[in-house]
Design a protein around this motif. Structure first.
Motif, PDB file in Angstrom:
ATOM      1  N   LEU A   1       0.824  -1.208   0.000  1.00  0.00           N
ATOM      2  CA  LEU A   1       0.000   0.000   0.000  1.00  0.00           C
ATOM      3  C   LEU A   1       0.858   1.259   0.000  1.00  0.00           C
ATOM      4  O   LEU A   1       0.529   2.248  -0.673  1.00  0.00           O
ATOM      5  N   ALA A   2       1.963   1.226   0.774  1.00  0.00           N
ATOM      6  CA  ALA A   2       2.825   2.406   0.818  1.00  0.00           C
ATOM      7  C   ALA A   2       3.503   2.639  -0.526  1.00  0.00           C
ATOM      8  O   ALA A   2       3.628   3.792  -0.984  1.00  0.00           O
ATOM      9  N   TRP A   3       3.967   1.568  -1.170  1.00  0.00           N
ATOM     10  CA  TRP A   3       4.599   1.706  -2.493  1.00  0.00           C
ATOM     11  C   TRP A   3       3.632   2.383  -3.457  1.00  0.00           C
ATOM     12  O   TRP A   3       3.986   3.324  -4.166  1.00  0.00           O
ATOM     13  N   ASP A   4       2.407   1.895  -3.505  1.00  0.00           N
ATOM     14  CA  ASP A   4       1.449   2.431  -4.466  1.00  0.00           C
ATOM     15  C   ASP A   4       1.007   3.834  -4.083  1.00  0.00           C
ATOM     16  O   ASP A   4       0.858   4.695  -4.947  1.00  0.00           O
ATOM     17  N   GLY A   5       0.783   4.064  -2.777  1.00  0.00           N
ATOM     18  CA  GLY A   5       0.282   5.373  -2.372  1.00  0.00           C
ATOM     19  C   GLY A   5       1.302   6.473  -2.474  1.00  0.00           C
ATOM     20  O   GLY A   5       0.963   7.616  -2.805  1.00  0.00           O
TER      21      GLY A   5
ATOM     22  N   PRO B   1       4.194  11.916   4.260  1.00  0.00           N
ATOM     23  CA  PRO B   1       5.227  11.375   5.162  1.00  0.00           C
ATOM     24  C   PRO B   1       4.722  10.218   6.024  1.00  0.00           C
ATOM     25  O   PRO B   1       5.488   9.303   6.331  1.00  0.00           O
ATOM     26  N   LEU B   2       3.452  10.255   6.424  1.00  0.00           N
ATOM     27  CA  LEU B   2       2.947   9.193   7.294  1.00  0.00           C
ATOM     28  C   LEU B   2       2.967   7.843   6.586  1.00  0.00           C
ATOM     29  O   LEU B   2       3.457   6.838   7.126  1.00  0.00           O
ATOM     30  N   LEU B   3       2.437   7.795   5.367  1.00  0.00           N
ATOM     31  CA  LEU B   3       2.402   6.536   4.635  1.00  0.00           C
ATOM     32  C   LEU B   3       3.811   6.066   4.289  1.00  0.00           C
ATOM     33  O   LEU B   3       4.099   4.859   4.325  1.00  0.00           O
ATOM     34  N   ALA B   4       4.705   6.992   3.964  1.00  0.00           N
ATOM     35  CA  ALA B   4       6.084   6.598   3.669  1.00  0.00           C
ATOM     36  C   ALA B   4       6.756   6.024   4.902  1.00  0.00           C
ATOM     37  O   ALA B   4       7.488   5.024   4.828  1.00  0.00           O
ATOM     38  N   GLY B   5       6.522   6.639   6.063  1.00  0.00           N
ATOM     39  CA  GLY B   5       7.092   6.104   7.286  1.00  0.00           C
ATOM     40  C   GLY B   5       6.532   4.738   7.635  1.00  0.00           C
ATOM     41  O   GLY B   5       7.264   3.851   8.106  1.00  0.00           O
ATOM     42  N   LEU B   6       5.238   4.539   7.407  1.00  0.00           N
ATOM     43  CA  LEU B   6       4.637   3.234   7.670  1.00  0.00           C
ATOM     44  C   LEU B   6       5.219   2.171   6.736  1.00  0.00           C
ATOM     45  O   LEU B   6       5.413   1.012   7.138  1.00  0.00           O
ATOM     46  N   GLY B   7       5.505   2.524   5.484  1.00  0.00           N
ATOM     47  CA  GLY B   7       6.114   1.568   4.577  1.00  0.00           C
ATOM     48  C   GLY B   7       7.504   1.154   5.027  1.00  0.00           C
ATOM     49  O   GLY B   7       7.862  -0.028   4.972  1.00  0.00           O
TER      50      GLY B   7
ATOM     51  N   ARG C   1      -8.254   8.189   3.887  1.00  0.00           N
ATOM     52  CA  ARG C   1      -8.496   9.608   4.106  1.00  0.00           C
ATOM     53  C   ARG C   1      -7.669  10.482   3.189  1.00  0.00           C
ATOM     54  O   ARG C   1      -7.599  11.699   3.401  1.00  0.00           O
ATOM     55  N   ALA C   2      -7.022   9.915   2.191  1.00  0.00           N
ATOM     56  CA  ALA C   2      -6.241  10.731   1.263  1.00  0.00           C
ATOM     57  C   ALA C   2      -7.159  11.684   0.516  1.00  0.00           C
ATOM     58  O   ALA C   2      -8.104  11.265  -0.166  1.00  0.00           O
ATOM     59  N   GLU C   3      -6.897  12.998   0.656  1.00  0.00           N
ATOM     60  CA  GLU C   3      -7.769  13.991   0.024  1.00  0.00           C
ATOM     61  C   GLU C   3      -7.611  13.980  -1.493  1.00  0.00           C
ATOM     62  O   GLU C   3      -8.576  14.112  -2.238  1.00  0.00           O
ATOM     63  N   ALA C   4      -6.386  13.855  -1.948  1.00  0.00           N
ATOM     64  CA  ALA C   4      -6.147  13.816  -3.392  1.00  0.00           C
ATOM     65  C   ALA C   4      -5.344  12.564  -3.696  1.00  0.00           C
ATOM     66  O   ALA C   4      -4.113  12.597  -3.781  1.00  0.00           O
ATOM     67  N   PRO C   5      -6.010  11.441  -3.810  1.00  0.00           N
ATOM     68  CA  PRO C   5      -5.285  10.181  -4.001  1.00  0.00           C
ATOM     69  C   PRO C   5      -4.438  10.214  -5.266  1.00  0.00           C
ATOM     70  O   PRO C   5      -4.838  10.734  -6.297  1.00  0.00           O
TER      71      PRO C   5
END
Length: 1002
Positions: free
Chosen positions: A317-321, A352-358, A413-417
């Motif tokens: 998910l982090a890679w794609d997001g 940054p949050l999604l990148a950190g989670l990845g 919750r991504a506003e602009a996916p």
């Protein structure tokens, strides 16, 4: 009709005298799950359950039936000795039934899904079996004890990740990534305004098409939950067959600990909180204290597998997001470029949050792999897992689930996916997993031959880095060529070491020349890839449909404000302006494996089937089993086969090999069929070679396929690179685009037919598909994969042991009919796989004075020819004391000709020989063990337990059914109906007499 003597009269016609029962004849069925009535050779109305439940139970004849059969003549098929109580133990439900709570249609649907899900557990069960085929340690502990223990557990973890990846390829790659294009704004006809039209795959059902109206983040988050829930479902399916034994049992408990005085019933000991020591030197591993007790490995490693699956999904998910807006990062090759690095830094700053989670997910995944190696030691041959390690696995699972939850919330919750990157991680992960599975399985071929980790780990790492690095970089520089050369040399050296290990002379008595771990791991990896390929490509074919039909349509619930007549027009406009391919594309690895499987099957058909047909259709007669007991009575009752054994050859135990009678021809034909089935080991070896070839071709070949949505908008370099591995492109003239579909369709049709055969007879009964398969792979405890089928022997062994101890200890003392405890004896009469369980029961008992009153009668068993070769330390010569068995020949008319001509001497030497089964059953003052084994040449699964030569244990059984109305050839069943069975029972009881000298040769 059974010839019954009048009750109340003895064998001589005199009135019966009260008989003192001193012998317990305890019959145990085998892989056929024989019902208790058939096992006792009585009508169902004449048997009664004495103890047990629906899973494991003891049965015996009713008082009237037992009295009647004790009055029959000695030579009668159904006669019972006057001093014997005959019982039957039924355990088949433990291995073949799965209980699912529920009522009505919901419960029936759940049970049907569970039965289908059991087929998915086959690779996990094979991995567990592979763990026990490695060279097991003796008197050592720790995660390094035993060559390959940690590697098999890592292999099992990779199987879980492959299952997770395959499920994610469907839910994320096909559905979330390709089935729902971006909404199109079109102008309605007839002067209408602009309308947003959502599109979806036309083959999706209506309730699934409604997801097109959701926000992309919400839809992706929902579909990302499915793979993790599928892993949890596998865990729950494995629990439906778990056997619990919490009833009262004898003081000699399954864990081997000391207890109260013999004969006092106590509850089963609780699970040990401290580590359990490994086996002592010289003692068979099955005799290790606590071997058959419930271990903490399933709990500890199960958490680690769930944590690894959640971490991998978080990384996907982090890679794609994060990298969805960076075209250079849409493939593994592009990820190594500077353009991808610069774009990734900028994208990570935006989310940054999604990148950190990845990044955290990658660390957690590496941690899970390390803990599988180091912290999951709760195996009987290694040691127990402490409380601290269990807590660590729990914290790791919580951290992984927290990271996965954060990734779901961030995606939702991504506003602009970001535009989807096509889940490029799902393109690379299957290739990486196949490479790792193949590498571990190949080196496992040499584990038993002395191939140590300090040799194969550096070579495999260098080969992977050299070849893989060159494939990823694809640079023509001198250093890159040198890297490729070093990798190729390392892989060649590794293969040479593996072949050298397989050719060692000491491997003659081991399955596949000592390559059992590798063969079973190859089969496990191949089966897992077959299931994954069928699921992924089957879903792709379903969504794409067939013929010229439109792949996409207006989603259900979209543009409902328009008149019905305008919906089709609006949909056509939306489809025309949508930048979307005409077909969906699954990850390429699955299509490559489908083609490789078809090519491998063609090679195996040419190489394997002709020799098998030549051996099966041969005319060379096979020899009989030596020392066959025959019925000396010529004036037998009408219930006997009066024509049985009439020839002079049959009087001395042989059939007239090459004779012209129809009966002899039928017997010879049955012998040839049995010999063909006994060639299973070389056939399975060929299948393993084919599996290795298919997995290798998956890494080396590329097949044409339509571009996926993310590929259609990406740069040409990224698209051309595919998964990032250099592969051999097949030319269009050699491989049309639809060949892969045909190949997968052929494999799918075979799988559907196999699934139908597996489910036949199981629906409505709760039985698992392929019941015999579960009997075989569920015999030993789960020590590698926590989601594999549970071990039924964890209950069977202590339950049988408790019944024996209760009889010998006098807890059933009855002065009116039973002998005093000191005078009682037990003959464990076991058929087929039941004999393997009987051997485990006897090895699990401590060597006490009561052991001298236990005898063993086996028939139709595979203790030496199969189990002894596949599990040398558990059931081989070291444990039984009998000579090892050579491999069956694939081409000779008699597959065991070499084993009969050149037997291998026993390997058991003091002090090991003092703890073998034959030494245990010989006892003080006796020259022969209280063990007789019956076998016949017409039995495809029944083999000698000592040797094919004349010996003190093996005896031949009649090949003709003496109790049938018409002529029939006896195969794997019906041993208790043979006259040899009654002679063997009498000989075992005679050997139980103290100070008995060796009987003269017959």
């Amino acid at each position: 009709m059974r010839n019954r003597c009048r009750p109340g009269r003895g064998r001589t016609g005199e009135p019966d005298r009260p008989a003192t029962i001193s012998v317990l004849e305890l019959r145990v069925h085998g892989i056929g799950n024989t019902p208790p009535a058939v096992l006792l050779d009585l009508p169902p109305a004449e048997i009664i359950q004495s103890r047990g439940d629906a899973l494991g139970s003891f049965w015996g004849p009713t008082d009237s039936a037992a009295e009647r059969d004790r009055a029959l003549p000695t030579e009668d098929v159904h006669a019972i000795r006057p001093d014997t109580r005959r019982e039957a133990y039924s355990w088949g439900a433990m291995a073949r039934l799965s209980t699912v709570p529920g009522w009505g249609l919901i419960g029936a649907l759940a049970r049907g899904l569970v039965r289908v899900g059991w087929t998915v557990l086959i690779p996990f069960g094979l991995a567990n079996v592979a763990y026990w085929t490695r060279r097991l340690p003796s008197g050592s502990a720790g995660w390094r004890a035993g060559n390959g223990a940690a590697s098999v557990r890592v292999f099992s973890l990779l199987l879980t990740l492959l299952f997770t990846t395959s499920t994610a390829s469907v839910t994320l790659g096909l559905l979330a990534g390709q089935c729902f294009p971006a909404a199109q704004t079109v102008t309605a006809p007839a002067g209408g305004g602009e309308v947003d039209v959502a599109l979806a795959c036309a083959r999706l059902p209506g309730f699934a098409q409604t997801l097109a109206g959701w926000d992309p983040g919400a839809r992706t988050s929902l579909l990302a939950l499915v793979p993790l829930l599928a892993v949890v479902a596998l865990w729950l399916i494995s629990l439906t067959g778990q056997v619990r034994y919490e009833e009262r049992m004898s003081a000699a408990r399954a864990d081997g600990s000391a207890g109260p005085a013999q004969g006092v019933a106590v509850p089963l000991a609780p699970r040990p909180a401290e580590p359990v020591p490994g086996p002592s030197p010289g003692v068979p591993i099955l005799a290790t204290p606590g071997f058959w007790g419930h271990r903490l490995l399933t709990v500890t490693t199960g958490r680690l597998h769930l944590a690894a699956a959640a971490s991998m999904l978080t990384a996907v998910l982090a890679w794609d997001g994060v990298l969805g807006a960076v075209p250079a990062c849409r493939s593994l090759t592009g990820a190594l470029t500077i353009a991808c690095t610069d774009g990734a830094i900028a994208a990570a700053g935006e989310r940054p949050l999604l990148a950190g989670l990845g990044a955290a997910a990658a660390v957690l995944l590496a941690w899970a792999v390390a803990r599988v190696c180091i912290g999951s030691e709760a195996s009987p041959d290694v040691g127990g897992a402490g409380r601290g390690r269990r807590l660590q696995s729990g914290w790791l699972l919580l951290a992984s689930l927290a990271a996965f939850t954060g990734a779901l919330v961030s995606t939702w919750r991504a506003e602009a996916p970001q535009p989807s990157a096509g889940y490029a991680g799902l393109e690379a992960i299957p290739v990486l997993l196949v490479a790792a599975l193949l590498g571990i399985a190949v080196v496992a071929l040499g584990w038993r031959g002395g191939l140590r980790a300090r040799l194969w780990v550096p070579l495999l790492a260098l080969g992977t880095v050299g070849c893989g690095g060159f494939a990823l970089l694809r640079v023509a520089a001198d250093w890159a060529v040198f890297l490729l050369g070093a990798g190729v040399v390392a892989l060649i050296a590794l293969l040479a070491l593996v072949l050298r290990a397989l050719r060692r002379p000491s491997g003659a008595g081991e399955g596949w020349s000592g390559g059992g771990p590798g063969v079973l791991l190859l089969l496990a990896g191949g089966a897992a890839m077959i299931f994954s390929t069928l699921v992924v490509l089957g879903t792709e074919a379903f969504l794409n449909g067939a013929g010229p039909q439109v792949r996409f349509a207006v989603a259900a619930g979209s543009a409902l404000t328009l008149p019905t007549a305008e919906v089709a027009t609006v949909g056509a406009l939306a489809l025309a302006q949508a930048d979307w391919p005409a077909a969906l594309a699954a990850p390429q690895a699955y299509a490559e494996f489908g083609l490789a499987t078809l090519l491998t099957l063609a090679v195996l058909v040419v190489a394997v089937i002709p020799p098998a047909l030549r051996a099966l259709l041969g005319t060379r007669p096979l020899p009989r089993a030596p020392r066959v007991w025959v019925d000396p009575s010529r004036g037998a009752p009408a219930t006997h086969d009066r024509g049985n054994e009439r020839s002079s050859g049959q009087r001395n135990g042989s059939s007239r090999d090459g004779g012209g009678s129809a009966a002899d021809s039928q017997i010879q034909r049955s012998r040839q069929v049995a010999a063909a089935i006994q060639r299973a080991e070389p056939v399975v070896g060929w299948v393993a070679v084919g599996t290795a070839l298919a997995l290798a071709l998956t890494l080396l070949t590329r097949v044409p396929r339509p571009l996926a949505a993310w590929e259609s908008t990406g740069d040409a370099g990224a698209v051309e690179s595919g998964t990032g591995f250099v592969a051999i492109p097949l030319p269009p003239w050699a491989l049309p685009e639809d060949v892969t579909t045909w190949a997968v369709g052929a494999v799918g049709a075979a799988a559907v037919a196999l699934l139908g055969a597996m489910l036949a007879g199981a629906v409505g009964t709760g039985a698992r598909p392929l019941g015999i398969l579960w009997d075989m792979i569920c015999f030993l405890p789960r020590a590698a994969h926590p989601f594999g089928p549970p071990c039924y022997a964890e209950r069977v062994v202590p339950e049988l042991r408790g019944r024996i101890d209760a009889w010998l200890g006098g807890t059933e003392y009855d002065a009116r009919s039973l002998a005093a405890p000191a005078e009682r004896r037990v003959v464990l009469s076991a058929h087929s796989l039941g004999a393997v369980l009987a051997v485990a029961v006897l090895l699990a008992r401590p060597r006490d004075p009561a052991t001298a009153r236990i005898g063993l009668l086996t028939y139709g068993t595979q203790v030496r020819g199969f189990f002894g070769r596949y599990f040398p330390e558990l059931l081989g010569s070291v444990a039984t004391g009998n000579p090892p068995c050579r491999a069956p020949s694939y081409l000779a008319a008699d597959p065991w000709q070499r084993d009969r001509a050149e037997p291998i001497p026993p390997v058991g030497r003091p002090p090991t020989g003092e703890h073998t089964l034959t030494a245990l059953l010989t006892g003080t003052g006796r020259d022969e063990p209280a063990w007789v084994n019956l076998w016949r040449r017409t039995d495809p699964l029944g083999l000698p337990v000592h040797s094919y030569r004349d010996n003190e244990i093996d005896r031949g059984a009649e090949e003709r059914d003496r109790g049938g109305y018409l002529f029939g050839v006896m195969a794997h069943s019906g041993y208790p109906r043979a006259f040899a069975y009654h002679r063997a029972l009498a000989e075992v009881l005679g050997r139980l007499s103290p100070h008995r000298s060796r009987s003269p040769r017959r």
